[in-house]
Scaffold this motif. Sequence first.
Motif, PDB file in Angstrom:
ATOM      1  N   LEU A 148     -26.742  59.898  29.955  1.00  0.00           N
ATOM      2  CA  LEU A 148     -28.490  59.503  29.875  1.00  0.00           C
ATOM      3  C   LEU A 148     -28.155  58.760  28.052  1.00  0.00           C
ATOM      4  CD1 LEU A 148     -30.482  61.154  29.688  1.00  0.00           C
ATOM      5  CD2 LEU A 148     -30.597  62.221  27.526  1.00  0.00           C
ATOM      6  N   MET A 149     -27.765  59.038  27.536  1.00  0.00           N
ATOM      7  CA  MET A 149     -27.703  57.854  26.011  1.00  0.00           C
ATOM      8  C   MET A 149     -27.486  56.132  27.324  1.00  0.00           C
ATOM      9  SD  MET A 149     -25.219  59.262  23.129  1.00  0.00           S
ATOM     10  CE  MET A 149     -25.249  61.060  22.992  1.00  0.00           C
ATOM     11  N   ALA A 150     -26.849  56.367  28.034  1.00  0.00           N
ATOM     12  CA  ALA A 150     -26.507  54.725  28.935  1.00  0.00           C
ATOM     13  C   ALA A 150     -27.326  54.976  29.275  1.00  0.00           C
ATOM     14  CB  ALA A 150     -24.961  55.138  30.111  1.00  0.00           C
ATOM     15  N   LEU A 151     -28.046  55.771  30.037  1.00  0.00           N
ATOM     16  CA  LEU A 151     -29.641  55.140  30.785  1.00  0.00           C
ATOM     17  C   LEU A 151     -30.276  54.785  30.039  1.00  0.00           C
ATOM     18  CD1 LEU A 151     -30.556  55.391  33.408  1.00  0.00           C
ATOM     19  CD2 LEU A 151     -31.243  57.721  32.568  1.00  0.00           C
ATOM     20  N   ARG A 152     -30.294  55.683  29.025  1.00  0.00           N
ATOM     21  CA  ARG A 152     -31.697  55.468  27.918  1.00  0.00           C
ATOM     22  C   ARG A 152     -30.943  54.043  26.937  1.00  0.00           C
ATOM     23  NH1 ARG A 152     -31.984  59.472  23.941  1.00  0.00           N
ATOM     24  NH2 ARG A 152     -30.051  58.553  22.689  1.00  0.00           N
ATOM     25  N   GLN A 153     -29.840  53.666  26.894  1.00  0.00           N
ATOM     26  CA  GLN A 153     -29.840  51.599  26.575  1.00  0.00           C
ATOM     27  C   GLN A 153     -30.633  50.926  27.934  1.00  0.00           C
ATOM     28  OE1 GLN A 153     -26.198  52.793  25.893  1.00  0.00           O
ATOM     29  NE2 GLN A 153     -26.507  53.582  23.265  1.00  0.00           N
ATOM     30  N   GLY A 154     -29.957  51.333  29.152  1.00  0.00           N
ATOM     31  CA  GLY A 154     -30.183  50.573  29.952  1.00  0.00           C
ATOM     32  C   GLY A 154     -31.802  50.252  30.335  1.00  0.00           C
ATOM     33  N   LEU A 155     -32.569  51.388  29.931  1.00  0.00           N
ATOM     34  CA  LEU A 155     -33.907  50.833  30.066  1.00  0.00           C
ATOM     35  C   LEU A 155     -34.704  50.025  28.970  1.00  0.00           C
ATOM     36  CD1 LEU A 155     -34.709  54.586  30.969  1.00  0.00           C
ATOM     37  CD2 LEU A 155     -35.533  52.977  32.486  1.00  0.00           C
ATOM     38  N   SER A 156     -34.059  50.199  27.757  1.00  0.00           N
ATOM     39  CA  SER A 156     -34.572  49.696  26.741  1.00  0.00           C
ATOM     40  C   SER A 156     -33.966  47.991  26.903  1.00  0.00           C
ATOM     41  CB  SER A 156     -33.135  49.837  25.225  1.00  0.00           C
ATOM     42  OG  SER A 156     -33.775  51.141  25.262  1.00  0.00           O
ATOM     43  N   ARG A 157     -32.732  47.507  27.851  1.00  0.00           N
ATOM     44  CA  ARG A 157     -32.810  45.955  27.937  1.00  0.00           C
ATOM     45  C   ARG A 157     -32.872  45.308  29.793  1.00  0.00           C
ATOM     46  NH1 ARG A 157     -27.511  47.816  27.402  1.00  0.00           N
ATOM     47  NH2 ARG A 157     -27.097  48.468  29.115  1.00  0.00           N
ATOM     48  N   MET A 158     -34.250  46.688  29.856  1.00  0.00           N
ATOM     49  CA  MET A 158     -34.600  46.333  30.861  1.00  0.00           C
ATOM     50  C   MET A 158     -35.847  45.093  31.015  1.00  0.00           C
ATOM     51  SD  MET A 158     -34.224  47.719  34.069  1.00  0.00           S
ATOM     52  CE  MET A 158     -35.472  47.826  34.819  1.00  0.00           C
ATOM     53  N   PRO A 159     -35.995  43.389  31.843  1.00  0.00           N
ATOM     54  CA  PRO A 159     -36.201  42.758  31.640  1.00  0.00           C
ATOM     55  C   PRO A 159     -38.139  43.143  30.940  1.00  0.00           C
ATOM     56  CG  PRO A 159     -34.583  42.322  33.587  1.00  0.00           C
ATOM     57  CD  PRO A 159     -34.725  43.771  32.925  1.00  0.00           C
ATOM     58  N   PRO A 160     -39.194  42.471  30.720  1.00  0.00           N
ATOM     59  CA  PRO A 160     -40.268  42.700  30.490  1.00  0.00           C
ATOM     60  C   PRO A 160     -40.982  42.916  32.098  1.00  0.00           C
ATOM     61  CG  PRO A 160     -39.408  41.954  28.517  1.00  0.00           C
ATOM     62  CD  PRO A 160     -38.326  41.719  29.401  1.00  0.00           C
ATOM     63  N   GLY A 161     -41.656  43.909  32.085  1.00  0.00           N
ATOM     64  CA  GLY A 161     -42.275  43.780  33.656  1.00  0.00           C
ATOM     65  C   GLY A 161     -41.913  44.660  34.255  1.00  0.00           C
ATOM     66  N   ARG A 162     -39.984  44.931  34.471  1.00  0.00           N
ATOM     67  CA  ARG A 162     -39.983  45.987  35.354  1.00  0.00           C
ATOM     68  C   ARG A 162     -39.448  46.913  34.187  1.00  0.00           C
ATOM     69  NH1 ARG A 162     -35.672  42.269  38.803  1.00  0.00           N
ATOM     70  NH2 ARG A 162     -36.669  41.206  39.445  1.00  0.00           N
ATOM     71  N   ARG A 163     -39.665  46.954  32.711  1.00  0.00           N
ATOM     72  CA  ARG A 163     -39.568  47.996  32.467  1.00  0.00           C
ATOM     73  C   ARG A 163     -40.880  49.291  32.467  1.00  0.00           C
ATOM     74  NH1 ARG A 163     -38.558  46.203  26.463  1.00  0.00           N
ATOM     75  NH2 ARG A 163     -37.161  45.290  27.783  1.00  0.00           N
ATOM     76  N   PHE A 164     -41.772  49.121  32.732  1.00  0.00           N
ATOM     77  CA  PHE A 164     -43.594  50.129  32.944  1.00  0.00           C
ATOM     78  C   PHE A 164     -42.501  50.875  34.188  1.00  0.00           C
ATOM     79  CE2 PHE A 164     -46.271  51.990  34.443  1.00  0.00           C
ATOM     80  CZ  PHE A 164     -47.292  52.219  32.986  1.00  0.00           C
ATOM     81  N   ILE A 165     -42.536  50.409  34.921  1.00  0.00           N
ATOM     82  CA  ILE A 165     -41.778  51.494  36.305  1.00  0.00           C
ATOM     83  C   ILE A 165     -40.393  51.711  36.221  1.00  0.00           C
ATOM     84  CG2 ILE A 165     -41.109  50.688  39.054  1.00  0.00           C
ATOM     85  CD1 ILE A 165     -42.914  48.406  39.345  1.00  0.00           C
ATOM     86  N   ALA A 166     -39.465  51.179  35.297  1.00  0.00           N
ATOM     87  CA  ALA A 166     -38.152  52.172  35.380  1.00  0.00           C
ATOM     88  C   ALA A 166     -38.084  52.846  34.234  1.00  0.00           C
ATOM     89  CB  ALA A 166     -37.177  51.050  34.688  1.00  0.00           C
ATOM     90  N   ILE A 167     -39.154  52.925  33.476  1.00  0.00           N
ATOM     91  CA  ILE A 167     -39.642  54.095  32.275  1.00  0.00           C
ATOM     92  C   ILE A 167     -39.805  55.269  33.223  1.00  0.00           C
ATOM     93  CG2 ILE A 167     -40.206  54.542  30.251  1.00  0.00           C
ATOM     94  CD1 ILE A 167     -39.682  52.006  28.893  1.00  0.00           C
ATOM     95  N   SER A 168     -41.582  54.787  33.821  1.00  0.00           N
ATOM     96  CA  SER A 168     -42.515  56.405  34.338  1.00  0.00           C
ATOM     97  C   SER A 168     -41.669  56.562  35.348  1.00  0.00           C
ATOM     98  CB  SER A 168     -43.498  55.248  34.750  1.00  0.00           C
ATOM     99  OG  SER A 168     -43.160  54.772  36.342  1.00  0.00           O
TER     100      SER A 168
END
Length: 464
Positions: free
Chosen positions: A117-137
């Motif tokens: 989970l920590m790795a997933l959360r860190q990966g989401l934090s590094r997502m490029p802007p614009g794709r982050r919303f879909i990934a986090i939702s």
Amino acid sequence: MTAMPPADAATAPRPVSMGLYAIAAALATCADLFGLAAALPVAGAALVAFVLLEFARIRRPQQIAALVLFVVSIGLGLRFGALWSILSEGVLKTLPFMLIFASVGWLRAAAGESPSLMALRQGLSRMPPGRRFIAISSAAHGLGAGFNLAGMGLLTPILDDVKDDPEAGQRLRCAILWGFSTAASWSPFLVGTAVVLSALPGVAWFQMAPYGVFIAVGFLIWAAVYNRLVHRGAKPEGPAPPRAPMPNLWPAALRMLVAILLLFALTLSLIEIGGLRLTTAIAIAAPCFGLSWLALVHARRDPQRIAQVVRGVIQSYPGMRTESTLFVAANIFGVAISASLPHDHGTNGAVPWAGLGTGVDFVDTLLAIWAYLAVCAAGLHPVILLVVFTTLADPAALGLPLPLLGAVFMALWGMGTAVSPLSGTTLFMSQFSPVSSFTIAWRWNSVFFSLGAVWLAVAIALLR
């Protein structure tokens, strides 16, 4: 990392409250497992004592809401000469839902210790802007489906990336909120599912799930579209490191998916093979699953950490004070309303207010959803509306397959808690936000779900 709210008198460990909550949950589980009906009054008494002991420590709006429900219920009980039966039945109806509240802590604790989970959360934090919303939702949807409110809490550290940008912070908070709320359309681990199953006793969860998944997918697509439309031309939702490569989220996401599937498999096995109710199955599966997960993570390197986490889970029981109080009040009120209303469901099973519509099914459905959202936004808990509805109307008279109706009720539960400023969903997010739960419910969520009601009405028309 975003910190939890500071400890105070309301969050400090309270041994008596912990003991009362644990006794109520344990006796309710044993009563269902072994048919010990004599244990239910003791469990109910422990729950009442817990609520009375913790009532002064819940927030003022919830105190007022609970008191209003209690006073109205007592008035109806006195009027119809059924005060004791209303109070006792309402308390006993709350016991199964306590099991889900207690289970959340075990799932949250185990998932919070997971390196995946920590790795997933860190990966989401590094997502490029614009794709982050879909990934986090999407992540909030999956984690919420498996770990209830803990799914939101596990993603809140991402908000540190946008703490200096209010607009971007709102977008990410909405991504978490909307992803989580739409998981109520199908997940067995959200309390709304247990409420719906109790209202539709002839329907099983696995019958409702396919309809709910279809509805949830549409809401997730609508969230992405709405985010694009409303925030077109706005700054991306948070910074990204310059020239940062796209993080590979698949390994961590797949491990988390396997964990959630195992949790589902264990719970459904207890239901289908063991013949247990959903709430009892969750009460058994969650601690067993959580302890097993903790053992996999810490048994070799740091076994003492397991004992620390377990103590933290038990010490968190008093934190269930708000949900428990509101559910006791809501269930007592629902029983009181049920006792005071006619039970003939109108003439020949028809819906009593059927003549008030426009005559166009789609329009009537949409208007009914909007009316429901308005009442929830005013602070009335969805459990009250569901009890009143099933008392006034025969669900079969609506002309919908009961599994579809159950999925619709589940979706409405998620929508209603999102637009209510007094629900656990909005109150939880307000702890990690610079705004109140009223702003979150009325300004952030109400427009999204009011427009999203069109999708729910379309889904009903397509699936009926």
